[in-house]
Structures are given as structure tokens and as C-alpha cells.
Design a protein around this motif. Structure first.
Motif, PDB file in Angstrom:
ATOM      1  N   LEU A 166      47.506 121.319   6.856  1.00  0.00           N
ATOM      2  CA  LEU A 166      46.551 120.219   6.966  1.00  0.00           C
ATOM      3  C   LEU A 166      45.703 120.402   8.213  1.00  0.00           C
ATOM      4  N   ASP A 167      44.713 119.537   8.379  1.00  0.00           N
ATOM      5  CA  ASP A 167      43.863 119.551   9.569  1.00  0.00           C
ATOM      6  C   ASP A 167      44.309 118.460  10.527  1.00  0.00           C
TER       7      ASP A 167
ATOM      8  N   LYS B 146      38.956 117.335   1.777  1.00  0.00           N
ATOM      9  CA  LYS B 146      39.123 116.317   0.744  1.00  0.00           C
ATOM     10  C   LYS B 146      38.649 114.957   1.230  1.00  0.00           C
ATOM     11  N   PHE B 147      38.951 114.658   2.496  1.00  0.00           N
ATOM     12  CA  PHE B 147      38.540 113.383   3.083  1.00  0.00           C
ATOM     13  C   PHE B 147      37.017 113.246   3.080  1.00  0.00           C
TER      14      PHE B 147
ATOM     15  N   GLU C  27      35.715 112.675  -0.574  1.00  0.00           N
ATOM     16  CA  GLU C  27      35.945 111.319  -1.067  1.00  0.00           C
ATOM     17  C   GLU C  27      35.035 110.319  -0.366  1.00  0.00           C
ATOM     18  N   ALA C  28      34.784 110.525   0.939  1.00  0.00           N
ATOM     19  CA  ALA C  28      33.886 109.637   1.674  1.00  0.00           C
ATOM     20  C   ALA C  28      32.459 109.742   1.133  1.00  0.00           C
ATOM     21  N   ALA C  29      32.044 110.963   0.791  1.00  0.00           N
ATOM     22  CA  ALA C  29      30.695 111.151   0.243  1.00  0.00           C
ATOM     23  C   ALA C  29      30.568 110.492  -1.119  1.00  0.00           C
ATOM     24  N   VAL C  30      31.614 110.588  -1.953  1.00  0.00           N
ATOM     25  CA  VAL C  30      31.596 109.959  -3.268  1.00  0.00           C
ATOM     26  C   VAL C  30      31.486 108.437  -3.130  1.00  0.00           C
ATOM     27  N   LYS C  31      32.256 107.853  -2.204  1.00  0.00           N
ATOM     28  CA  LYS C  31      32.201 106.408  -1.994  1.00  0.00           C
ATOM     29  C   LYS C  31      30.833 105.973  -1.489  1.00  0.00           C
ATOM     30  N   ALA C  32      30.241 106.786  -0.606  1.00  0.00           N
ATOM     31  CA  ALA C  32      28.917 106.444  -0.083  1.00  0.00           C
ATOM     32  C   ALA C  32      27.865 106.473  -1.188  1.00  0.00           C
TER      33      ALA C  32
END
Length: 234
Positions: free
Chosen positions: A72-73, A93-94, A97-102
Motif C-alpha cells: 500500500l501507499d 484507487k483512492f 474513486e475521488a474523481a468518479v465522485k467529483a
């Protein structure tokens, strides 16, 4: 004249602003990007596990080793804390998912419209019910509705009647919308804003399902009418 031409030429050259470059930190990362892994240069950090569990204060070397072992990072989530707070996560991945929500939030915001419905203070019952039906339809479709009472002449001196009519309407459509802006008078008009209880995307999905169910019912009824009466008995 020659000097004037030189000044004009200088203005054309230096008046054109250079293209802006993204601001970066000394490590070369964009300022709005958190520091990750080896770019976190502090002796100690407060470590949070991948599921939000509190590990505690550890040396940065130990935190990096835990991240490497877990594949992991190590991401700095609170740089101004003392010591900084870091979390173990899949940063790629984070970010995805943040871009998809935005994008989803922008789409919902762009698709939400503010409709307007205007009433006269002395509106008859039939017109009131018709306009209320439009308000309900807009709210069910996921749109906001600005409801405006237009005063005439001396009606402006009795704003309480307009407020009463607006709140009556809001109460009758509360199954589909909620008051976002209370009645506010501006000159000869008084308005309130009703917000839908369901988001635009949810409302569209419900409408799509309703259309499919209605179409399926119509198809079934049509097929039943085509079937000979004797065929069912056989």
C-alpha cells in the motif's frame, strides 16, 4: 516617431502574459496533492491503518516498511498535525474513486434546474390545483422550484396573505419537496424555493423504471387481447 514605434513594439512583446504553469512544491509535486511514501520527510508520524484503525505514533521508517509489506501507499492526510497524520491506502484507487465522485457531483449539479411557477394572490381553486400539479411534477423530476406570488396594487400592503399562500403550497407538496429558502419579499413579488427530496439521478432512474413497467404491462395486455379465447381453455 521612431521612439513611438519602438515603444509600441515593446508593448506587444511584453504585454502578452506567459502561460501559467501548475504550482509545485520543492519535491516537484503539485501543491494540492498530498505527500506520499518517501516524500514524507519527518521523523515521526501518527499512523492510521487501511480500515481506519489507530496504530499510534511510529517512526517514519517503520511506517514506510509497513506500507511496503502491505503493498500500500503511505499518504499524509493531516500535514499540519503534530506529528503529521498518515494513512495506509491504495492511493491510485483512492484518486480514481475521488474523481468518479467529483464527476457524479458535477453531473448532478449541472442537471438540477430551478423551475419557476408564478401565482397571483387571488388565484382561483382550479388554477391553483393546476399550478400545484406542475410544482409536484418538477419536484418529482428532481428539479428545484421557485414559487413566486405577484402582488397587484394594494396587495403589497398585506404580505402576510402571500406568505400564507406560499406556506400552504409548501405543506401540500411536502411529500415531494422541502422548503430551502423561506418566503422573501422583493418589491411586488414574494418567493420561496422548494428543493426536491430526491436527487435528479434518482428521480430519472425511478421514471425510467416506471416507464419500463408501464410498457411491460401494456405489452402483456396487448398479447392477452390477441390470444384467442378458446386457446386458453385448451
Amino acid at each position: 516617431m521612431a521612439s513611438a514605434r519602438v515603444r509600441a513594439g515593446a508593448f506587444l512583446v511584453f504585454g502578452e502574459a506567459p502561460a501559467r504553469r501548475p504550482q509545485t512544491s520543492r519535491e516537484g509535486a503539485a501543491i494540492n496533492e498530498p505527500r506520499i511514501n518517501e516524500r514524507i520527510r519527518v521523523p515521526e508520524v501518527r499512523l492510521v491503518g487501511p480500515k481506519g484503525e489507530q496504530v499510534g505514533i511510529v517512526r517514519i521508517e517503520d511506517a514506510l516498511r509497513l506500507a511496503q509489506d502491505a503493498e500500500l501507499d503511505l499518504v499524509e492526510v493531516a500535514p499540519n498535525s503534530r506529528p503529521p497524520v498518515v494513512k495506509l491506502m491504495d492511493y491510485g484507487k483512492f484518486k480514481y474513486e475521488a474523481a468518479v465522485k467529483a464527476r457524479e457531483a458535477r453531473r448532478n449539479q449541472a442537471n438540477t434546474e430551478i423551475k419557476e411557477m408564478r401565482f397571483r394572490l387571488k388565484i382561483d381553486d382550479h388554477d391553483y390545483e393546476t399550478k400545484k400539479g406542475h410544482v409536484v411534477r418538477f419536484l418529482k423530476g428532481g428539479d428545484k422550484v421557485k414559487v413566486t406570488i405577484m402582488f397587484r396594487g394594494r396587495e403589497q400592503s398585506r404580505p402576510e396573505f402571500g406568505r400564507r399562500l406560499l406556506m400552504k403550497l409548501a405543506e401540500e407538496v411536502q411529500e415531494f419537496g422541502v422548503v430551502e429558502n423561506a418566503p422573501n419579499q422583493e418589491g411586488r413579488n414574494m418567493s420561496l424555493v422548494l428543493g426536491p427530496l430526491k436527487k435528479k439521478a434518482e428521480a430519472k432512474e425511478e421514471q425510467r423504471k416506471a416507464r419500463e413497467e408501464r410498457k411491460a404491462a401494456e405489452t402483456a395486455a396487448r398479447d392477452e387481447r390477441k390470444t384467442p379465447k378458446g386457446a386458453a381453455a385448451e
